[in-house]
Design a protein around this motif. Structure first.
Motif, PDB file in Angstrom:
ATOM      1  N   ILE A 140      42.843  56.253  31.874  1.00  0.00           N
ATOM      2  CA  ILE A 140      42.421  55.273  32.868  1.00  0.00           C
ATOM      3  C   ILE A 140      40.930  54.987  32.704  1.00  0.00           C
ATOM      4  O   ILE A 140      40.118  55.899  32.532  1.00  0.00           O
ATOM      5  N   GLU A 141      40.583  53.711  32.767  1.00  0.00           N
ATOM      6  CA  GLU A 141      39.186  53.292  32.787  1.00  0.00           C
ATOM      7  C   GLU A 141      39.005  52.274  33.904  1.00  0.00           C
ATOM      8  O   GLU A 141      39.725  51.275  33.963  1.00  0.00           O
ATOM      9  N   MET A 142      38.050  52.531  34.799  1.00  0.00           N
ATOM     10  CA  MET A 142      37.759  51.632  35.905  1.00  0.00           C
ATOM     11  C   MET A 142      36.514  50.823  35.576  1.00  0.00           C
ATOM     12  O   MET A 142      35.508  51.373  35.107  1.00  0.00           O
ATOM     13  N   ARG A 143      36.585  49.504  35.807  1.00  0.00           N
ATOM     14  CA  ARG A 143      35.457  48.629  35.502  1.00  0.00           C
ATOM     15  C   ARG A 143      35.279  47.648  36.669  1.00  0.00           C
ATOM     16  O   ARG A 143      36.184  46.876  36.973  1.00  0.00           O
ATOM     17  N   GLN A 144      34.104  47.707  37.275  1.00  0.00           N
ATOM     18  CA  GLN A 144      33.818  46.824  38.399  1.00  0.00           C
ATOM     19  C   GLN A 144      33.288  45.490  37.889  1.00  0.00           C
ATOM     20  O   GLN A 144      32.443  45.439  36.996  1.00  0.00           O
ATOM     21  N   ILE A 145      33.781  44.394  38.468  1.00  0.00           N
ATOM     22  CA  ILE A 145      33.357  43.053  38.106  1.00  0.00           C
ATOM     23  C   ILE A 145      32.960  42.314  39.376  1.00  0.00           C
ATOM     24  O   ILE A 145      33.306  42.732  40.494  1.00  0.00           O
ATOM     25  N   GLY A 146      32.230  41.220  39.218  1.00  0.00           N
ATOM     26  CA  GLY A 146      31.841  40.406  40.355  1.00  0.00           C
ATOM     27  C   GLY A 146      32.952  39.475  40.780  1.00  0.00           C
ATOM     28  O   GLY A 146      33.984  39.324  40.107  1.00  0.00           O
ATOM     29  N   PHE A 147      32.725  38.821  41.905  1.00  0.00           N
ATOM     30  CA  PHE A 147      33.758  37.919  42.434  1.00  0.00           C
ATOM     31  C   PHE A 147      33.905  36.677  41.550  1.00  0.00           C
ATOM     32  O   PHE A 147      35.001  36.130  41.431  1.00  0.00           O
ATOM     33  N   ARG A 148      32.813  36.231  40.938  1.00  0.00           N
ATOM     34  CA  ARG A 148      32.912  35.087  40.024  1.00  0.00           C
ATOM     35  C   ARG A 148      33.694  35.477  38.770  1.00  0.00           C
ATOM     36  O   ARG A 148      34.500  34.696  38.254  1.00  0.00           O
ATOM     37  N   GLN A 149      33.443  36.689  38.240  1.00  0.00           N
ATOM     38  CA  GLN A 149      34.186  37.146  37.068  1.00  0.00           C
ATOM     39  C   GLN A 149      35.669  37.329  37.384  1.00  0.00           C
ATOM     40  O   GLN A 149      36.533  37.101  36.530  1.00  0.00           O
ATOM     41  N   GLU A 150      35.970  37.713  38.615  1.00  0.00           N
ATOM     42  CA  GLU A 150      37.373  37.856  39.003  1.00  0.00           C
ATOM     43  C   GLU A 150      38.074  36.509  38.990  1.00  0.00           C
ATOM     44  O   GLU A 150      39.199  36.382  38.480  1.00  0.00           O
TER      45      GLU A 150
END
Length: 387
Positions: free
Chosen positions: A195-205
């Protein structure tokens, strides 16, 4: 732009290639690149650039070195270096244009540690890759349930499997920092993968998920926009837009990126206008600006002691009054300039004879014609006999 696989079905509806973003011809994907040097041969003694651009799920693109000197073209499925194992992606660009893209993304093509292209993907690699991608929706739904059960304030928006199926990257959005250590343990136990968790911004989502904007077209961030510049409410103020969050916000919940598209043109046009805080001094009193029409070059002013009556002036008229005020001279009133403007407007009016410009021309009911009275033929015959 559709690919050759997106033909029409029997019922007339678009059938589509149903590859979910992995189209082999790379003609209906996000952020596709047109290789305009494809039909131009290299000069003598010039070798092909040994790096290629490979696209993975959605808009993720990376650069790899072709040490094996494989004959690669756009649309080829290749196995690339990853940690751990290998990944599978589609070649989107080859040749000299890759160097231009690497320079744009600030990637050093002379770096010896650049990841490599192992080989062209075999049928076994493609089968494993397809099987792993088919599990993504089910695992995304299950991972959201685990996050809700732990009470974590985060949203898992997308899951991306590695080509060999050994690792999955979970993309999530969150307002604050999230402690997901227990979540990783539960997901590793439930899915039996790394498992790898990666946080992204709302624009990237929004760019990864895609969608249709209020303009009726696909989202710019999911089709061609690559850099996300900051957008603030000043852009809406310069364009005379109402500060309504529901109208100015996009699907990501942030201000729309398209607010920046025409901002420079508005700023250039506003240079000819006096500043909105400029006061006009007349013998009747001081006047303040209430409204600006950039397209028509008009400004509306009102007296400070009479804010109900608005006076429409042109940019030239306001500039003339400001110039007189700078010399400590006052004009008689704003009504003089407004009356001149009204006289000029009446000259440009025309008479609409036909009425084709009326929006309510079809609202009026059509008058019904009265039927003509038909005379009785027998009555006419009897009349002739009597004569």
């Amino acid at each position: 732009m559709g690919c050759s696989s997106c033909s029409t079905g029997k019922d007339g509806q678009p059938r589509g290639c149903k590859n979910n973003g992995t189209c082999g011809t790379d003609g209906c994907n996000k952020l596709t690149v047109f290789d305009w040097l494809a039909n131009i041969s290299l000069p003598l003694g010039h070798e092909i650039f040994d790096c290629v651009e490979v696209r993975f799920k959605n808009s993720r693109k990376e650069f790899f070195r072709n040490n094996e000197k494989l004959t690669l073209s756009i649309g080829d499925i290749v196995a690339t270096e990853s940690s751990p194992g290998h990944d599978v992606g589609i070649v989107t660009l080859t040749g000299e244009l890759v160097k231009v893209q690497m320079k744009k993304k600030k990637v050093d093509w002379t770096n010896p540690d650049l990841p490599k292209v192992y080989r062209k993907a075999s049928q076994k690699d493609i089968d494993i890759w397809s099987t792993a991608r088919n599990r993504e929706e089910e695992i995304k739904k299950r991972s959201r349930e685990l996050a809700i059960a732990l009470g974590l304030e985060m949203k898992i928006s997308d899951v991306e499997f590695q080509g060999d199926g050994s690792k999955a990257t979970f993309y999530y959005t969150a307002e604050d920092r999230v402690d997901f250590r227990q979540l990783i343990k539960d997901m590793a136990k439930a899915f039996s993968i790394r498992i790898e968790m990666r946080q992204i911004g709302f624009r990237q989502e929004a760019a990864r998920l895609g969608g249709i904007g209020s303009c009726g077209r696909e989202l710019c961030c999911s089709t061609w926009l690559t850099d996300f510049r900051s957008v603030n409410t000043a852009a809406a103020r310069y364009q005379q837009l109402s500060l309504n969050p529901q109208k100015l916000a996009g699907q990501c919940g942030k201000l729309k990126c398209c607010l920046n598209y025409e901002l420079d043109a508005y700023l250039d046009a506003l240079q000819e206008f006096p500043k909105p805080e400029t006061k006009l001094y007349t013998e009747k009193g001081k006047a303040s600006c209430q409204k600006i029409d950039i397209f028509k070059g008009l400004l509306w002013y009102t007296y400070d002691d009479d804010s109900i009556n608005w006076h429409k002036l042109t940019v030239e008229q306001v500039s003339e009054i400001v110039q007189l005020n700078s010399k400590k001279q006052k004009v008689a009133s704003l009504e003089e300039y407004a009356s001149v403007l009204v006289e000029e407007d009446t000259k440009n009016q025309f008479e609409n004879v036909v009425g084709q410009d009326s929006l309510t021309r079809f609202d009026k009911p059509i008058a019904k014609r009265k039927p003509k009275k038909r005379r009785n033929k027998n009555f006419n015959r009897n009349k002739k006999d009597a004569k």
